[in-house]
Structures are given as C-alpha cells and as structure tokens.
Design an enzyme around this catalytic site. Structure first.
Site, PDB file in Angstrom:
ATOM      1  N   ASP A   1       0.861  -1.182   0.000  1.00 12.56           N
ATOM      2  CA  ASP A   1       0.000   0.000   0.000  1.00 12.56           C
ATOM      3  C   ASP A   1       0.892   1.225   0.000  1.00 12.56           C
ATOM      4  OD1 ASP A   1      -2.451  -1.342   0.047  1.00 12.56           O
ATOM      5  OD2 ASP A   1      -2.434  -1.501   2.226  1.00 12.56           O
TER       6      ASP A   1
ATOM      7  N   ASP B   1      -6.912  -0.881  -4.883  1.00  9.39           N
ATOM      8  CA  ASP B   1      -8.063  -0.646  -4.000  1.00  9.39           C
ATOM      9  C   ASP B   1      -8.968   0.432  -4.578  1.00  9.39           C
ATOM     10  OD1 ASP B   1      -7.085  -2.514  -2.142  1.00  9.39           O
ATOM     11  OD2 ASP B   1      -5.978  -0.972  -1.033  1.00  9.39           O
TER      12      ASP B   1
END
Length: 147
Positions: free
Chosen positions: A108, A122
């Site tokens: 991330d 995402d």
C-alpha cells in the site's frame, strides 16, 4: 473489460514496484497536507481490515475470482459502462491477488489523513463497485418506470 483490467493491474504493479524499490518500508516519500505517498504492507484486506489473514484472503480470492470473472463478463457483454466496471474490479482484484501470491502481503502506498493506507488497486475496486451499483440502480429505475 480485459483492456481496463489489464491497465488497472499494470498501473498498480508499476507503482508498487517503484514504491518497494525506492521508499524504505514504513517511510513516507512525499507528504502534502493530509496526503502522503509511503511504503506500507498489508496482509489483510482493503484498508487494513482483517490484518494477519493474508494467506486465507489470498486463497478465498483465488477461489472466488473465476466466478466473479464469469458473472461480470456475462453482465458486461452488451454494456460499455458495465465492462469498465468489471474491468476495474477484476484488474484491482488481480493486482492485489498477485501481491498476496508472490509476497504474502499487499503493498500500500497512498495515505490520506487517518484513513488506513491503500493502493491504486483498491481505488479501482472501490470505483468499479460504485459504478456497478450505479448501473444496477439505473437498470432498476428503467424496469420500474411507468410506461
């Protein structure tokens, strides 16, 4: 659908590779106001939920993804926006699944305020899901409209 999925997957993987290659894990490279670009690892699902369940999430995703591909492919056959929605969902899901399979966790890199860090995959998944819900809502409006 396949083109959008491929673009979402490749774009996310390029950014993840770049983040892993240039930013030490846990550090931020750029921080402006409430937005930062950093290097974080997530072994749960989107937005840090179910931390520690990376392998189980990967197995479930790998089992469910073919069914999702089939269902979305059938739904998207005659609708451009449905194909875009399906492509975003599939590309984002495939990108995060490839991280889980290859690394056991997902990279991330986008940080916004107190929100858990996330990545382009995402974003693709959330945008694809919202677009799909909007399409379904439009279809429902057409079915229930007086004639």
């Amino acid at each position: 659908m396949a083109v959008i999925a491929g673009l979402a997957l490749v774009a996310d993987q390029i950014v993840k590779w770049s983040v892993r290659a240039t930013i030490p894990r846990g550090d931020d490279w750029l921080s402006v106001w409430q937005l930062a670009l950093g290097h974080n690892q997530n072994d749960g699902i989107a937005f840090g939920l179910f931390a520690g369940a990376g392998r189980a999430v990967g197995v479930v995703t790998a089992l469910v993804l073919p069914l999702v591909v089939l269902a979305l492919g059938l739904f998207a056959r005659a609708r451009l926006l449905a194909a875009v929605s399906a492509g975003l969902l599939l590309g984002g899901g495939a990108s995060n699944l490839s991280d889980r399979v290859l690394r056991g966790e997902v990279t991330d890199y986008i940080e916004v305020g107190l929100w858990p860090s996330f990545n382009l995959a995402d974003v693709a998944i959330v945008c694809g899901a919202c677009l799909l819900l909007w399409i379904i809502g439009q279809d429902e409006d057409e079915r229930t409209a007086p004639r």
